[in-house]
Enzyme design. Structure first.
Site, PDB file in Angstrom:
ATOM      1  N   SER A  16     -24.072  18.992  -5.701  1.00 57.15           N
ATOM      2  CA  SER A  16     -24.163  19.341  -4.278  1.00 57.15           C
ATOM      3  C   SER A  16     -22.771  19.575  -3.706  1.00 57.15           C
ATOM      4  O   SER A  16     -21.760  19.237  -4.318  1.00 57.15           O
ATOM      5  CB  SER A  16     -24.871  18.223  -3.506  1.00 57.15           C
ATOM      6  N   GLY A  21     -23.823  26.993   2.028  1.00 54.27           N
ATOM      7  CA  GLY A  21     -23.838  27.447   3.413  1.00 54.27           C
ATOM      8  C   GLY A  21     -22.762  28.471   3.690  1.00 54.27           C
ATOM      9  O   GLY A  21     -23.008  29.490   4.359  1.00 54.27           O
ATOM     10  N   LYS A 189     -15.170  25.604 -18.193  1.00 51.70           N
ATOM     11  CA  LYS A 189     -16.423  25.409 -18.923  1.00 51.70           C
ATOM     12  C   LYS A 189     -17.593  26.027 -18.155  1.00 51.70           C
ATOM     13  O   LYS A 189     -17.770  25.787 -16.955  1.00 51.70           O
ATOM     14  CB  LYS A 189     -16.690  23.918 -19.127  1.00 51.70           C
ATOM     15  N   LYS A 191     -20.852  25.780 -19.451  1.00 50.25           N
ATOM     16  CA  LYS A 191     -22.104  25.167 -19.895  1.00 50.25           C
ATOM     17  C   LYS A 191     -22.931  24.576 -18.745  1.00 50.25           C
ATOM     18  O   LYS A 191     -24.154  24.791 -18.687  1.00 50.25           O
ATOM     19  CB  LYS A 191     -21.825  24.090 -20.947  1.00 50.25           C
ATOM     20  N   CYS A 384     -18.732  15.583  25.883  1.00 49.19           N
ATOM     21  CA  CYS A 384     -19.980  14.838  26.074  1.00 49.19           C
ATOM     22  C   CYS A 384     -19.693  13.355  26.320  1.00 49.19           C
ATOM     23  O   CYS A 384     -19.379  12.962  27.431  1.00 49.19           O
ATOM     24  CB  CYS A 384     -20.917  15.040  24.883  1.00 49.19           C
ATOM     25  N   GLU A 407     -25.195   2.167  28.141  1.00 46.73           N
ATOM     26  CA  GLU A 407     -25.244   1.905  26.699  1.00 46.73           C
ATOM     27  C   GLU A 407     -24.525   0.605  26.347  1.00 46.73           C
ATOM     28  O   GLU A 407     -24.986  -0.149  25.493  1.00 46.73           O
ATOM     29  CB  GLU A 407     -24.612   3.064  25.924  1.00 46.73           C
ATOM     30  N   HIS A 509     -21.288  20.414  25.043  1.00 46.50           N
ATOM     31  CA  HIS A 509     -20.525  20.501  23.789  1.00 46.50           C
ATOM     32  C   HIS A 509     -19.937  21.897  23.628  1.00 46.50           C
ATOM     33  O   HIS A 509     -20.549  22.770  22.995  1.00 46.50           O
ATOM     34  CB  HIS A 509     -21.437  20.191  22.597  1.00 46.50           C
ATOM     35  N   GLU A 511     -17.689  22.949  21.732  1.00 50.02           N
ATOM     36  CA  GLU A 511     -17.345  23.282  20.343  1.00 50.02           C
ATOM     37  C   GLU A 511     -18.384  24.172  19.673  1.00 50.02           C
ATOM     38  O   GLU A 511     -18.076  24.940  18.754  1.00 50.02           O
ATOM     39  CB  GLU A 511     -17.127  22.009  19.514  1.00 50.02           C
TER      40      GLU A 511
END
Length: 533
Positions: A16, A21, A189, A191, A384, A407, A509, A511
């Site tokens: 992975s 992407g 390699k 393989k 945010c 919070e 946000h 970004e």
């Protein structure tokens, strides 16, 4: 009769994190540069319905689309590489498909059939893919995970069946593999890549194109050997070594001729590629700049850079277009216990960013950082949660020592940040926050207005708490102003410091709307301020 949509499926093998992407986004970039109408979609095998409740420390940031879908971070790459806004249709997780199949079964839509993975689940996956690809010339679908993973099998089978359903002349399969290098024998390699192709073939899919990733350029014979043992023509194999900038990848693929192989294989009419603007982006991104700017990111998710991918990309984009060598320094929020800690961590930086996040861990440290930035005129960009911490910091600096957020202290006396009215009784589950695009009006006599160059904007949101309006009349006394609000003036969207060179924070946000060829105004303004700090 409308021309059928062509489908490109991108799978990965060996391990992975190879960059499926980026590969998918780069192919999309090249096809769009040829005048084709392109869309992208990420199919993830997780049993989650969406990415809203995935831990960012493990899975990276949660990217939000304009229509409020909480998605995988790869959609951020798609938007930045195509300069095109995705929607919720571009993100599909197993949980969403399974829920649909079960709901259809409960509604009797299967007429008493035994509901099975094949054909019912795989057909549902195909339906989602076909729907997302409607009205596009080419629809590129990235399959998450690695070929051979149990949880990915239903998606692999679905795209195999889809080739039959829409016709194999309308489909193309790209497989991304890895070529390790053995220093002892000075040999690349093949393989592991051969084995991965064999496994994919065993599942019924013969790849049309191989993209072979490596740490450095593979040996000259690697492509010939890969072709011999995989059955993929040499001209359909792209060797893709690590690049100084991810934005180089489309140009590297262009140089391999893969885009022409794709258009020929799919039988689409394509124009001569228009890559002048993208080459300018790459030139800027890889240029050497004399002036250095160091930005501190006061973070709570520090396991990998993926947790703040869009923030970092937005900073780098602003850096390259302002002609500076921008460096990012991680500041662990939990370690900022008192002002002296902030002094030590921030004093020599050119500016700080306080990004988004959830939960109580690290909040006091973020508040401490904002307090320092206000007192010492340090350029500050709050995103945010960074706005909420900025409001608390201003209140505490002004003497309201027990100012807090719901919070941190649900029963606190001075909750200057509180739940939105429609969120008070809301269970803390996915998809229930304020999500996606909302308009904002900016005060004309403000730093924000100068930065944006206009008074009406639309930005993306992902939050549950808001500024408590009961305290808004005290902001000026605290040294801040609410200069951006919702059209009804009920919600604070932007605050800025009074008599401060650059203290700017947004409830949204920004970004998510930054592009490598067009930095977001808030990041651009912030880097300009840091550059002259």
């Amino acid at each position: 009769m409308a021309k059928p949509t062509k489908f490109i499926f991108v799978t990965g093998g060996v391990l992975s994190g190879l960059g499926k992407g980026i590969t998918a986004a780069s192919i999309g970039n090249l096809l769009k540069a040829r005048g084709l109408k392109v869309n992208l979609q990420k199919c993830d095998p997780y049993l989650n319905v969406d990415a809203g409740l995935l831990n960012p420390r493990e899975h990276g940031e949660c990217f939000v689309t304009k229509d409020g879908a909480e998605t995988d971070l790869d959609l951020g790459h798609y938007e930045r590489f195509l300069d095109q806004e995705m929607t919720g249709n571009s993100s599909l997780m197993s949980g969403r498909v399974l829920r649909k199949v079960i709901e259809d079964e409960r509604d009797g839509k299967y007429d008493g059939e035994d509901v099975q993975i094949i054909p019912h689940l795989t057909a549902a996956i195909q339906d989602y893919i076909i729907e997302a690809g409607k009205d596009y010339d080419v629809h590129i679908v990235e399959i998450g995970g690695t070929v051979g993973d149990y949880e990915s099998l239903s998606f692999i089978e679905a795209i195999r069946e889809l080739g039959i359903r829409v016709g194999l002349d309308n489909c193309l399969y790209v497989h991304v593999v890895y070529l390790p290098y053995l220093g002892a024998s000075a040999e690349t390699k093949t393989k592991p890549a051969q084995n991965s192709v064999r496994e994919l073939r065993g599942l019924g899919i013969a790849p049309d194109i191989l993209v072979a990733r490596s740490e450095k350029l593979a040996n000259s014979g690697s492509k010939r050997k890969l072709s011999l043992f995989s059955g993929v023509a040499e001209e359909a194999i792209a060797l893709l070594p690590n690049a100084p900038s991810i934005y180089e990848v489309p140009l590297t693929l262009e140089d391999t001729g893969i885009a022409d192989v794709i258009t020929k294989r799919l039988g689409v009419k394509a124009k001569k590629p228009h890559l002048k603007e993208w080459r300018s982006v790459v030139k800027q991104a890889t240029a050497k700049y004399d002036q250095k700017v160091t930005i501190g990111v006061v973070a709570k998710y520090m396991d990998n850079t993926d947790t703040y991918m869009s923030v970092f990309e937005a900073l780098y984009a602003a850096g390259i277009w302002n002609g500076v060598d921008l460096k990012i320094k991680w500041i662990e929020a939990e370690k900022l216990k008192k002002e002296s800690d902030a002094e030590k961590a921030i004093k020599n930086l050119d500016g700080i960013v306080v990004p988004g996040g959830f939960g109580t861990r690290g909040l006091e440290g973020k508040i401490t950082a904002a307090q320092y930035a206000l007192k010492h005129k340090k350029p500050y960009l709050g995103l945010c949660l960074g706005l909420q911490m900025g409001v608390i910091a201003a209140a505490r600096n002004a003497g309201l020592k027990d100012a807090t957020t719901v919070e941190l202290n649900p029963t606190g006396k001075h909750k200057v940040i509180d739940y939105m009215e429609n969120q008070r009784s809301m269970a803390n589950t996915g998809g229930t926050m304020r999500l996606g695009n909302y308009p904002c009006q900016i005060a004309k006599d403000s730093l924000a207005a100068r930065v944006y160059g206009k008074a009406n904007i639309v930005e993306r949101h992902r939050h549950r708490c808001e500024c408590n309006n009961a305290y808004r009349d005290q902001y000026e006394k605290w040294g801040i102003r609410a200069v951006g609000t919702s059209p009804d003036d009920n919600l604070v969207e932007i605050i800025e410091g009074v008599n401060h060179p650059f203290f700017l924070a947004s409830q949204f946000h920004p970004e998510f709307l930054s592009r490598p060829n067009r930095p977001h105004p808030m990041f651009d303004g912030f880097v300009k301020a840091a550059k002259s700090n």
